[in-house]
Design an enzyme around this catalytic site. Structure first.
Site, PDB file in Angstrom:
ATOM      1  N   ASP A  89      10.278  -4.349   7.471  1.00  0.00           N
ATOM      2  CA  ASP A  89       9.134  -4.031   7.547  1.00  0.00           C
ATOM      3  C   ASP A  89       8.698  -3.701   9.141  1.00  0.00           C
ATOM      4  OD1 ASP A  89       7.215  -2.300   7.031  1.00  0.00           O
ATOM      5  OD2 ASP A  89       5.799  -3.619   7.084  1.00  0.00           O
ATOM      6  N   GLY A 126       0.760  -1.383   0.257  1.00  0.00           N
ATOM      7  CA  GLY A 126      -0.117   0.125   0.003  1.00  0.00           C
ATOM      8  C   GLY A 126       1.499   1.112   0.356  1.00  0.00           C
ATOM      9  N   ARG A 127       1.708   1.531   0.689  1.00  0.00           N
ATOM     10  CA  ARG A 127       2.964   2.267   0.436  1.00  0.00           C
ATOM     11  C   ARG A 127       4.596   2.171   0.080  1.00  0.00           C
ATOM     12  NH1 ARG A 127       4.361   4.279   6.411  1.00  0.00           N
ATOM     13  NH2 ARG A 127       4.657   2.238   7.530  1.00  0.00           N
ATOM     14  N   ARG A 173       5.983 -12.939   1.157  1.00  0.00           N
ATOM     15  CA  ARG A 173       5.569 -13.111   2.510  1.00  0.00           C
ATOM     16  C   ARG A 173       4.514 -15.141   2.839  1.00  0.00           C
ATOM     17  NH1 ARG A 173       5.907  -8.056   0.618  1.00  0.00           N
ATOM     18  NH2 ARG A 173       5.728  -6.285   2.309  1.00  0.00           N
ATOM     19  N   ASP A 227       1.416 -11.600   7.352  1.00  0.00           N
ATOM     20  CA  ASP A 227       1.943 -10.098   5.723  1.00  0.00           C
ATOM     21  C   ASP A 227       3.263  -9.891   6.202  1.00  0.00           C
ATOM     22  OD1 ASP A 227       0.073  -8.582   7.298  1.00  0.00           O
ATOM     23  OD2 ASP A 227       0.744  -7.112   6.459  1.00  0.00           O
ATOM     24  N   ASN A 228       4.353  -9.983   7.257  1.00  0.00           N
ATOM     25  CA  ASN A 228       5.130  -9.318   7.443  1.00  0.00           C
ATOM     26  C   ASN A 228       5.857 -10.423   7.516  1.00  0.00           C
ATOM     27  OD1 ASN A 228       4.244  -6.972   7.826  1.00  0.00           O
ATOM     28  ND2 ASN A 228       3.763  -6.663  10.063  1.00  0.00           N
ATOM     29  N   ASP A 287      -2.010   7.538   2.616  1.00  0.00           N
ATOM     30  CA  ASP A 287      -1.639   8.414   2.005  1.00  0.00           C
ATOM     31  C   ASP A 287      -0.897   7.729   0.720  1.00  0.00           C
ATOM     32  OD1 ASP A 287       0.501   7.996   3.847  1.00  0.00           O
ATOM     33  OD2 ASP A 287       0.100   9.943   4.198  1.00  0.00           O
TER      34      ASP A 287
END
Length: 453
Positions: A263, A93-94, A187, A253-254, A126
């Site tokens: 992350d 997402g970023r 992942r 997911d990490n 964002d």
């Protein structure tokens, strides 16, 4: 462009997966690209250390393609359990993967981003990263590398000139884009997504990609993949414990399938050996507390086994998964002996020493960094009285794995507790002074040299 022709070995293996695993995306057009950190020690291993600062900024701030590798950035698709609740709306997402290459050991490496803009998976976000978050990731990765934890490495941090609103720090705050060097961004959640969609063909393709490119095995066997992931993640969990590190958000997911930590959000180093110590203020149940991290990682690997059940029989998957505990125990013993600075003797004696060390750390509340600094090489100072009698007696029969001649041992232990992180950030926030950050990175690397074989 001065890419090192001898060391730079570009790859584009991600393209072998084809459509359905990622989405082509464009990086954000930032109003500013101001370089604050370039990791030439990591860069030399992939042949990009000879870039000028201007070229570095164009590639790692504007994301001009590197020669011979991926033609454009790709946002990876994945699902995952977040605090044990399944979320099918995840994905990069970023961040995105924008290059692959071989390192000086021949491993396939990904260059991935954090804060590079919105993607189809940004949801309401964002797509940006705060400068403070990037600084914290530098500190986490440098410290973990020095403490022998398999980790991504922060390659670059560039300020991007936007004002961000955040609810968990004073806002508006400064923005940045970070580039990490990682041995795969595949992942556990990548497999979960395919299982969720019951896409057996894609599951088999991802198994083969992972085994061939990340484990150098000519195989498509999902049981073999699970067995390898069990071993790598057991090692990761063990080394987290020996480092006194709390990741904070060990969602599926990490956890990548090479067992390499990455992350870093609300990470912390525990001041003392407190199993209940948590890093994330929102971890109200202590699910990812210091002492529960092996359990959490095992649970995540269980979700990989569940996903692979669509293309493999359950009995061999269960048998592979059941090896997590038996593999974790020798790994944590080895990891703590490494921090003690002594050579292994035999399994029974080594286990007894490690268990005594953990008990004494827990009951004495001596600082983790202080203790391992003082004891390195196997001699416990006289200032350690009760409850250290058992540890002292056990250490007497061990040989040091390295002497204390390095200059690091004449000073004070290098630590990374939350107060110091805030102290390093303060001059950056107040007057863009990076002196403390640069000095801390140098101190961490000095410690790493003292600890290394």
């Amino acid at each position: 462009m001065p890419i090192s022709p001898q060391a730079y070995r570009p790859e584009a293996k991600l393209l072998d997966l084809g459509d359905g695993f990622f989405d082509p995306v464009a990086p954000a057009n930032f109003p500013l690209t101001k370089l604050h950190f370039r990791n030439d020690r990591a860069a030399v291993q992939i042949g990009v250390d000879t870039l000028t600062d201007d070229e570095w900024t164009r590639h790692f701030g504007r994301f001009e393609p590197l020669p011979g590798t991926l033609p454009q950035p790709f946002a990876l698709r994945y699902h995952g359990h977040q605090f044990r609740n399944y979320n099918p709306d995840l994905g990069d997402g970023r961040g995105f993967t924008f290059a692959q290459m071989r390192d000086d050991c021949g491993r396939l490496m990904d260059l991935g981003t954090k804060g590079s803009g919105q993607t189809p998976w940004s949801r309401a976000g964002d797509g940006r990263l705060t400068l403070k978050g990037g600084m914290r990731e530098i500190l986490a990765t440098e410290m973990l590398e020095a403490l022998n934890v398999p980790t991504s490495r922060t390659l670059s941090l560039i300020e991007t000139g936007e004002e961000l609103q955040r609810g968990d720090e004073p806002s508006p705050t400064r923005s940045a884009v970070l580039v990490r060097l990682n041995h795969s961004h595949v992942r556990i959640g990548s497999f979960q997504r395919l299982a969720y969609h019951r896409d057996e063909a894609a599951l088999r393709k991802l198994v083969g990609y992972t085994l061939r490119n990340l484990y150098d095995e000519d195989s498509d066997d999902p049981v073999r993949l699970l067995d390898l992931v069990v071993g790598r993640t057991a090692r990761l969990a063990a080394r987290y414990m020996a480092a006194g590190f709390v990741h904070g958000v060990l969602n599926s997911d990490n956890i990548n399938v090479t067992g390499e930590s990455f992350d870093y959000g609300p990470w912390r180093f525990a001041p003392t050996w407190d199993p209940a110590f948590t890093a994330a203020y929102f971890d109200h149940q202590g699910l990812y507390a210091f002492g529960r991290q092996p359990e959490a990682i095992h649970w995540d690997v269980m979700q990989l086994a569940v996903a692979l059940r669509q293309i493999a029989e359950s009995d061999p998957l269960v048998a592979a998964l059941d090896q997590f505990g038996p593999r974790y125990q020798p790994e944590v013993t080895q990891a703590i002996l490494w921090r003690l600075g002594v050579r292994p003797r035999n399994p029974d004696a080594d286990r007894d020493l490690v268990q005594a060390t953990e008990r004494s750390l827990r009951t004495s509340e001596v600082g983790i960094d202080r203790f391992f600094f003082d004891v390195f090489g196997g001699e416990l100072p006289d200032t350690y009285a009760e409850p250290w009698t058992e540890v002292r007696a056990a250490l007497a029969s061990y040989e040091p794995r390295k002497d204390r001649s390095h200059a690091y041992w004449s000073g004070e232990p290098c630590s990374m507790l939350i107060d110091e992180v805030e102290a390093i950030w303060a001059p950056i926030a107040d007057h863009d002074d990076w002196t403390l950050l640069n000095a801390k990175v140098a101190a961490i690397r000095n410690m790493g040299e003292a600890l290394a074989e």
